[in-house]
Design a protein around this motif. Structure first.
Motif, PDB file in Angstrom:
ATOM      1  N   ARG A   5      -2.514  39.022   6.442  1.00  0.00           N
ATOM      2  CA  ARG A   5      -1.369  38.890   5.982  1.00  0.00           C
ATOM      3  C   ARG A   5      -0.451  40.013   6.177  1.00  0.00           C
ATOM      4  O   ARG A   5      -0.430  41.313   7.321  1.00  0.00           O
ATOM      5  N   LYS A   6       0.568  39.831   6.913  1.00  0.00           N
ATOM      6  CA  LYS A   6       1.732  39.585   7.203  1.00  0.00           C
ATOM      7  C   LYS A   6       3.228  39.889   6.446  1.00  0.00           C
ATOM      8  O   LYS A   6       3.711  38.215   5.441  1.00  0.00           O
ATOM      9  N   GLN A   7       4.120  40.591   6.891  1.00  0.00           N
ATOM     10  CA  GLN A   7       5.463  40.334   6.007  1.00  0.00           C
ATOM     11  C   GLN A   7       6.322  40.592   6.446  1.00  0.00           C
ATOM     12  O   GLN A   7       6.043  41.187   7.739  1.00  0.00           O
ATOM     13  N   PHE A   8       7.848  39.555   6.417  1.00  0.00           N
ATOM     14  CA  PHE A   8       8.285  39.703   7.142  1.00  0.00           C
ATOM     15  C   PHE A   8       9.942  39.295   6.882  1.00  0.00           C
ATOM     16  O   PHE A   8       9.769  39.009   4.946  1.00  0.00           O
ATOM     17  N   PHE A   9      11.119  39.064   6.547  1.00  0.00           N
ATOM     18  CA  PHE A   9      11.906  39.480   6.409  1.00  0.00           C
ATOM     19  C   PHE A   9      13.198  38.169   7.316  1.00  0.00           C
ATOM     20  O   PHE A   9      12.871  37.910   8.276  1.00  0.00           O
ATOM     21  N   ILE A  10      13.471  37.147   6.615  1.00  0.00           N
ATOM     22  CA  ILE A  10      14.664  36.242   6.824  1.00  0.00           C
ATOM     23  C   ILE A  10      15.870  35.969   6.028  1.00  0.00           C
ATOM     24  O   ILE A  10      15.716  36.314   4.491  1.00  0.00           O
ATOM     25  N   ASP A  11      16.759  35.477   6.203  1.00  0.00           N
ATOM     26  CA  ASP A  11      17.606  35.427   5.557  1.00  0.00           C
ATOM     27  C   ASP A  11      17.632  33.960   4.558  1.00  0.00           C
ATOM     28  O   ASP A  11      17.034  33.200   4.463  1.00  0.00           O
ATOM     29  N   ARG A  12      18.969  34.355   3.682  1.00  0.00           N
ATOM     30  CA  ARG A  12      18.720  33.502   2.366  1.00  0.00           C
ATOM     31  C   ARG A  12      19.241  31.922   3.110  1.00  0.00           C
ATOM     32  O   ARG A  12      17.868  30.744   2.584  1.00  0.00           O
ATOM     33  N   GLU A  13      19.440  31.671   3.971  1.00  0.00           N
ATOM     34  CA  GLU A  13      19.250  30.079   4.542  1.00  0.00           C
ATOM     35  C   GLU A  13      17.884  29.358   4.727  1.00  0.00           C
ATOM     36  O   GLU A  13      17.927  28.541   4.970  1.00  0.00           O
ATOM     37  N   ALA A  14      17.730  30.296   6.298  1.00  0.00           N
ATOM     38  CA  ALA A  14      16.638  30.310   6.892  1.00  0.00           C
ATOM     39  C   ALA A  14      15.323  29.700   5.435  1.00  0.00           C
ATOM     40  O   ALA A  14      14.736  29.252   6.144  1.00  0.00           O
ATOM     41  N   ALA A  24       9.409  18.610   2.504  1.00  0.00           N
ATOM     42  CA  ALA A  24       9.466  17.656   3.197  1.00  0.00           C
ATOM     43  C   ALA A  24       8.408  17.433   3.957  1.00  0.00           C
ATOM     44  O   ALA A  24       7.905  14.984   3.868  1.00  0.00           O
ATOM     45  N   ARG A  25       7.766  18.311   4.240  1.00  0.00           N
ATOM     46  CA  ARG A  25       6.148  17.520   4.951  1.00  0.00           C
ATOM     47  C   ARG A  25       5.092  17.731   4.189  1.00  0.00           C
ATOM     48  O   ARG A  25       3.900  17.607   4.231  1.00  0.00           O
ATOM     49  N   GLY A  26       5.316  18.319   2.334  1.00  0.00           N
ATOM     50  CA  GLY A  26       4.218  18.615   1.869  1.00  0.00           C
ATOM     51  C   GLY A  26       3.512  19.521   1.866  1.00  0.00           C
ATOM     52  O   GLY A  26       2.632  19.302   1.634  1.00  0.00           O
ATOM     53  N   VAL A  27       3.745  20.440   2.742  1.00  0.00           N
ATOM     54  CA  VAL A  27       2.513  21.995   3.119  1.00  0.00           C
ATOM     55  C   VAL A  27       3.507  22.863   2.700  1.00  0.00           C
ATOM     56  O   VAL A  27       4.545  23.102   1.811  1.00  0.00           O
ATOM     57  N   SER A  28       2.345  24.031   2.396  1.00  0.00           N
ATOM     58  CA  SER A  28       3.207  25.332   1.748  1.00  0.00           C
ATOM     59  C   SER A  28       3.819  25.471   2.745  1.00  0.00           C
ATOM     60  O   SER A  28       4.103  24.996   4.238  1.00  0.00           O
ATOM     61  N   GLU A  29       5.076  26.366   2.548  1.00  0.00           N
ATOM     62  CA  GLU A  29       5.801  27.476   3.300  1.00  0.00           C
ATOM     63  C   GLU A  29       5.399  28.367   4.509  1.00  0.00           C
ATOM     64  O   GLU A  29       4.737  28.510   6.080  1.00  0.00           O
ATOM     65  N   ALA A  30       3.960  29.289   3.791  1.00  0.00           N
ATOM     66  CA  ALA A  30       2.919  30.353   4.749  1.00  0.00           C
ATOM     67  C   ALA A  30       2.635  28.633   6.067  1.00  0.00           C
ATOM     68  O   ALA A  30       2.297  29.579   6.688  1.00  0.00           O
ATOM     69  N   GLU A  31       1.978  27.498   5.902  1.00  0.00           N
ATOM     70  CA  GLU A  31       1.820  27.202   6.595  1.00  0.00           C
ATOM     71  C   GLU A  31       2.445  26.477   7.858  1.00  0.00           C
ATOM     72  O   GLU A  31       2.150  26.197   8.985  1.00  0.00           O
ATOM     73  N   LEU A  32       3.746  25.819   6.920  1.00  0.00           N
ATOM     74  CA  LEU A  32       4.946  25.774   8.295  1.00  0.00           C
ATOM     75  C   LEU A  32       5.081  26.951   9.275  1.00  0.00           C
ATOM     76  O   LEU A  32       5.231  26.390   9.940  1.00  0.00           O
ATOM     77  N   ILE A  33       5.052  28.001   8.972  1.00  0.00           N
ATOM     78  CA  ILE A  33       5.177  29.120   9.565  1.00  0.00           C
ATOM     79  C   ILE A  33       4.059  29.291  10.033  1.00  0.00           C
ATOM     80  O   ILE A  33       4.729  29.112  11.775  1.00  0.00           O
ATOM     81  N   ARG A  34       2.741  29.408   9.790  1.00  0.00           N
ATOM     82  CA  ARG A  34       1.678  29.164  11.009  1.00  0.00           C
ATOM     83  C   ARG A  34       1.438  28.378  11.641  1.00  0.00           C
ATOM     84  O   ARG A  34       1.455  28.649  12.804  1.00  0.00           O
ATOM     85  N   GLU A  35       2.433  26.739  11.174  1.00  0.00           N
ATOM     86  CA  GLU A  35       2.608  26.078  13.025  1.00  0.00           C
ATOM     87  C   GLU A  35       3.201  26.293  13.484  1.00  0.00           C
ATOM     88  O   GLU A  35       3.397  25.829  15.088  1.00  0.00           O
ATOM     89  N   GLY A  36       4.793  27.058  13.254  1.00  0.00           N
ATOM     90  CA  GLY A  36       5.500  27.351  14.261  1.00  0.00           C
ATOM     91  C   GLY A  36       5.356  28.439  15.230  1.00  0.00           C
ATOM     92  O   GLY A  36       5.981  28.488  16.246  1.00  0.00           O
ATOM     93  N   LEU A  37       4.535  29.268  14.266  1.00  0.00           N
ATOM     94  CA  LEU A  37       3.884  30.270  15.219  1.00  0.00           C
ATOM     95  C   LEU A  37       2.524  29.855  16.596  1.00  0.00           C
ATOM     96  O   LEU A  37       2.570  30.733  17.351  1.00  0.00           O
ATOM     97  N   GLU A  38       2.032  28.745  16.117  1.00  0.00           N
ATOM     98  CA  GLU A  38       1.447  28.526  17.106  1.00  0.00           C
ATOM     99  C   GLU A  38       2.060  27.523  17.900  1.00  0.00           C
ATOM    100  O   GLU A  38       1.508  27.970  18.977  1.00  0.00           O
ATOM    101  N   ILE A  39       2.857  27.069  17.632  1.00  0.00           N
ATOM    102  CA  ILE A  39       3.998  26.733  19.027  1.00  0.00           C
ATOM    103  C   ILE A  39       4.573  27.416  19.856  1.00  0.00           C
ATOM    104  O   ILE A  39       4.391  27.235  20.915  1.00  0.00           O
TER     105      ILE A  39
END
Length: 93
Positions: A5-14, A24-39
């Motif tokens: 588990r990791k916690q972080f802050f992002i602004d409202r717009e993000a 839009a991709r049909g995935v969880s926010e956590a999955e999208l963050i993991r995908e971006g992190l891998e990239i």
């Protein structure tokens, strides 16, 4: 795979953009963050000294000119010559 588990802050717009992108991709926010992190983590490391290589490549680019003032004077003269030709053509038309 064990998850940590990791916690972080992002602004409202993000946060809003993340929510829309995940939906839009049909995935969880956590999955999208993991995908971006891998990239990001799979990108080759950026060389902090890359500018030095670019400088070496550009060495000598001004070697045929004495100073920047000489280059600018040459360009101004060329521009003035083109303008006078254009003006002369416009007068004769």
């Amino acid at each position: 795979m064990t998850m940590i588990r990791k916690q972080f802050f992002i602004d409202r717009e993000a946060s809003a953009r993340l929510k829309r992108a995940a939906a839009a991709r049909g995935v969880s926010e956590a999955e999208l963050i993991r995908e971006g992190l891998e990239i990001v983590l799979n990108e080759p490391a950026k060389d902090p000294d890359a500018w030095k290589a670019a400088l070496v490549v550009s060495k000598g680019i001004w070697s045929d000119h004495e100073t920047i003032e000489a280059v600018m004077a040459e360009r101004r003269a060329s521009r003035a010559k083109r303008r006078s030709k254009t003006t002369a053509r416009q007068r004769s038309a």
